[in-house]
Design an enzyme around this catalytic site. Structure first.
Site, short mmCIF file in Angstrom:
data_model
loop_
_atom_site.label_atom_id
_atom_site.label_comp_id
_atom_site.label_asym_id
_atom_site.label_seq_id
_atom_site.Cartn_x
_atom_site.Cartn_y
_atom_site.Cartn_z
N GLY A 168 40.47 42.37 25.42
CA GLY A 168 41.79 42.90 25.75
C GLY A 168 42.84 42.58 24.71
N ASP A 336 31.90 35.59 31.23
CA ASP A 336 32.40 36.29 30.05
C ASP A 336 32.80 35.32 28.94
OD1 ASP A 336 34.45 35.96 32.26
OD2 ASP A 336 35.81 36.27 30.58
#
Length: 583
Positions: A168, A336
Site C-alpha cells: 500500500g 503478511d
C-alpha cells in the site's frame, strides 16, 4: 496443555512462557516422516556456488553506469491489466504496475548503509553524494529498464483473515544481480499510493523510517536474517498521523527507506491467490519461488511443494529462536509480515526486551498481547499452518498428510534451536544432560528478578569464574547484580561452574571470549531509537549516524557508545516510550 519443558527442574518452577507453550492438538506424537531442511540446502546460499559470479565486476561511481530491472517478474507473471492508480480489489495477478509519487518539497539524504551500497549493490559510496542517487532513492526518478510494481498479497492479521492487503506504500523498483551473482530486490517504502493503499496515503513518516533503517541493519550485524536498508531520505511534505489512535492527529514529515532483500514474497503472497481459487497462478508463483530461492529443490521433483514447505518450517523455527536469543519482539507477526525466505521483514512496532518479561509486548496497538515475546513461536506455528492451507491445492493426499507431520514437528525444531542458542549464550561446549535444567532455571531466576535481558547475558560473559565462585558481583555489572539477589542464585552458580568444568581444557578466558562473541552489548533499544528520532525531527541526524556506527559492531565495547550510555540502565524517561502500528 503440553509444554516443551515438561521435565522436573531440580526444584525450580518450570518457566513455560519463554520456552513457549504450544496449543494442545498442534503438537503430535512421534513422527513417521520428517523432511530435513538441510538436505534441501540453505536458502542463504554461499556466494561461490552462485551462477554469474564475477569478481572483475567492479563498484561503479556513477548512476549512469548502473541499472536495475523488473523484467524477470514481468516476464514470469500476469500483471494487473488496469494501469490507473486507484484503490480497488485486484484479481488474477501478482503485481500491479504503478509508479512512485515523488515528494513535492526538497528531499534530504539522512543516511546510507555503506555495506549495502558497496557489497550488495556494487555502488561506490561516492554515488550517494550525487543528485541522481537522491532522485532514485526518493522515488523522483525511475531507472531505465525499471517498471515499478506493487505486490498483491493478503494476510491473517491478529489471527483473522484480512483479505487483500498488498504494497500500500511500497514499490518494487527493480532487481539487481551483483558481482557475486546474488539477486537483490530493491523496494521503496513510503513512496506513495498504490491500488493496495486502502484508506492510506501511501507515505511513511520519519519516525518509523528511522526505526526501520536502523533496526534492519542492526539485525543483520547481530547475525539474524533480515531485509537490509540502503538509504533513508526525508522531505518536508506533511504527513498526518494519529500515532496512538487516540484522536491526537499530528503533522509529521514524509520519509522513504530503500529496502533490499532477496525476495519480498511472504506467506500472504500465497494466501491471497489460494483464497480466491487462482490455483494456476498459485502453482506458477510457488514454482518461481522454488526455482529462484530454494536452489536445492528441483522444479521437476514431484515432492517439491512438500520440500519447500518443510524448508520454510525449519527456517522459521530457526528465525524465531534467533529473535528470542537477543530478546527481539517483532510486534506484528501477521502472515503478511512473515517472509517465505524466513528473513525478518516489515519493521513496525518492534522492540528489544529490556527488563526480562515473557509477557513483553512492544506494540501498544496489540491490546490482547497476541504478539508478546513469549508467544512468538506459537504465532509462528499458526502462520505456518496458514501457509500449509494455502499450499494444499498443490499437494495430493499423501503429501498433505506428510506436510501436516512436518508442521507437527515445528515445536521440536524450535525447541532444539532455542536450546542450542542458549547453550552457546551460557558458554557451554558440547551437550550435557543438565544443560536443560541450567538454561530453564537461569530463565526462571530472570523471570523472578527481571534484570536487563541483554546485559545479564553480556555481564555473565565478562565476569570471571573466580568472581562467580566467590559470589563477588561488582555493582557496575548491574543486571547480573540484580539477578544475584535471588536466593537461589548461589545454587545455580554452583551448578553452572560445575558444568563449565566438565569441558576439559576450556579456560576461563576462552569461555569469556566465546560468550562475548554471541552475547551482544548493544541492541537497538526503543529509547535509543526514540532519542535518535527526536533529534532527526529537528534535522539533527547525528544520533542516527552514531547508532548506525555502534550497531555495526554490537559485540564489541565502544567508547562512543559508553559515553552515550547504550550499555547502562535506561534513562528514567525510557519507560514512557511507546510504539504502535502507526507509521
Amino acid at each position: 496443555m503440553e509444554t516443551l519443558l515438561s521435565r522436573t527442574l531440580n526444584g525450580f518452577p518450570t518457566f513455560m512462557c519463554f520456552w513457549t507453550v504450544f496449543c494442545s492438538g498442534c503438537h503430535g506424537g512421534e513422527m513417521d516422516f520428517i523432511f530435513d531442511a538441510e538436505s534441501y540446502g540453505n536458502i542463504y546460499s554461499n556466494k561461490s556456488n552462485l551462477n554469474g559470479f564475477c569478481e572483475r565486476k567492479m563498484k561503479v561511481s556513477s548512476m549512469d553506469l548502473w541499472s536495475v530491472s523488473t523484467e524477470d517478474v514481468i516476464a514470469e507473471f500476469p500483471i494487473d491489466p488496469i494501469k490507473e492508480n486507484y484503490v480497488r480489489r485486484v484479481k488474477s495477478c501478482i503485481f500491479s504496475l504503478v509508479y512512485p509519487t515523488p515528494f513535492t518539497s526538497a528531499v534530504q539524504l539522512v543516511a546510507v548503509s555503506e555495506d549495502v551500497l558497496e557489497n550488495l549493490l556494487d555502488l561506490h559510496l561516492s554515488v550517494a553524494e550525487t543528485n541522481a542517487f537522491l532522485q532514485f532513492v526518493s522515488g523522483g526518478k525511475t531507472m531505465p529498464g525499471s517498471v515499478p510494481l506493487a505486490h498483491r498479497y493478503g494476510g491473517h492479521q491478529f489471527g483473522a483473515w484480512a483479505g487483500q492487503l498488498g504494497d500500500g506504500r511500497a514499490h518494487l523498483i527493480g532487481t539487481y544481480i551483483n558481482r557475486y551473482g546474488e539477486r537483490w530486490e530493491l523496494q521503496l517504502k513510503g513512496s506513495g499510493r498504490t491500488p493496495y493503499s486502502r484508506s492510506g496515503d501511501g507515505r511513511a513518516v520519519l519516525r518509523s523510517s528511522v526505526r526501520e533503517f536502523l533496526c534492519s541493519e542492526a539485525m543483520h550485524y547481530l547475525g539474524i536474517p533480515s531485509s537490509r536498508a540502503a538509504s533513508l531520505v526525508v522531505s518536508n511534505d506533511a504527513v498526518w498521523r494519529d500515532q496512538f489512535y487516540n484522536g491526537n492527529l499530528k503533522k509529521e514529515r514524509g520519509a522513504i527507506v530503500l529496502r533490499v532483500a532477496k525476495s519480498w514474497f511472504r506467506i500472504g503472497s500465497l494466501e491471497i491467490v489460494a483464497q480466491y481459487g487462482e490455483i494456476d497462478l498459485l502453482r506458477e508463483l510457488v514454482d518461481f519461488i522454488i526455482e529462484e530461492h530454494f536452489l536445492s529443490i528441483s522444479r521437476s521433483d514431484p515432492n517439491k511443494v512438500l520440500a519447500f514447505f518443510s524448508s520454510v518450517v525449519s527456517q522459521t523455527a530457526n528465525l524465531i529462536a534467533l529473535w528470542m536469543s537477543v530478546g527481539f519482539a517483532h510486534g506484528v507477526c501477521n502472515t503478511d509480515n512473515f517472509s517465505l525466505l524466513s528473513i525478518t521483514i516489515d519493521y513496525g512496532p518492534f522492540g528489544f526486551m529490556e527488563r526480562y518479561d515473557a509477557d513483553y509486548v512492544p506494540n501498544t496497538s496489540d491490546d490482547g498481547g497476541r504478539y508478546k515475546i513469549g508467544n512468538q513461536a506459537n504465532v509462528g506455528m499458526f502462520n505456518l499452518n496458514k501457509l500449509l492451507v494455502a499450499l494444499k491445492p498443490l499437494m495430493d493426499t499423501r503429501q498433505r498428510q506428510l506436510a501436516s507431520q512436518v508442521l507437527g514437528g515445528f515445536p521440536d525444531l524450535y525447541y532444539q534451536r532455542f536450546t542450542e542458542l542458549f547453550r552457546a549464550k551460557l558458554g557451554f561446549l558440547g551437550e550435557r544432560e543438565q544443560d536443560l535444567t541450567l538454561i530453564a532455571s537461569f530463565l526462571n531466576l530472570m523471570e523472578d528478578t527481571k534484570p536487563d535481558f541483554t546485559m545479564t547475558f553480556r555481564q555473565l560473559s565478562e565476569i570471571t569464574r573466580e568472581q562467580l565462585q566467590n559470589l563477588s558481583i561488582p555493582q557496575e555489572y548491574f543486571a547480573l547484580y540484580d539477578l544475584s539477589q535471588h536466593k537461589k542464585f548461589p545454587d545455580w552458580v554452583a551448578l553452572y561452574l560445575q558444568r563449565l568444568k566438565s569441558s576439559p581444557g576450556d579456560s576461563d578466558p576462552e569461555r569469556r571470549q566465546r560468550m562475548t562473541g554471541i552475547n551482544p552489548i548493544y541492541v537497538l533499544r526503543n529509547w535509543m531509537a526514540e532519542s535518535a528520532v527526536r533529534k532527526a525531527e529537528m534535522n539533527d541526524f547525528s544520533e542516527v549516524h552514531l547508532l548506525q556506527k555502534v550497531l555495526r559492531r554490537p559485540f564489541h565495547a565502544q567508547k562512543i557508545a559508553e559515553r552515550a550510555g547504550y550499555s547502562q540502565r535506561p534513562p528514567s524517561w525510557a519507560k514512557e516510550v511507546k510504539v504502535s502500528c502507526s507509521s
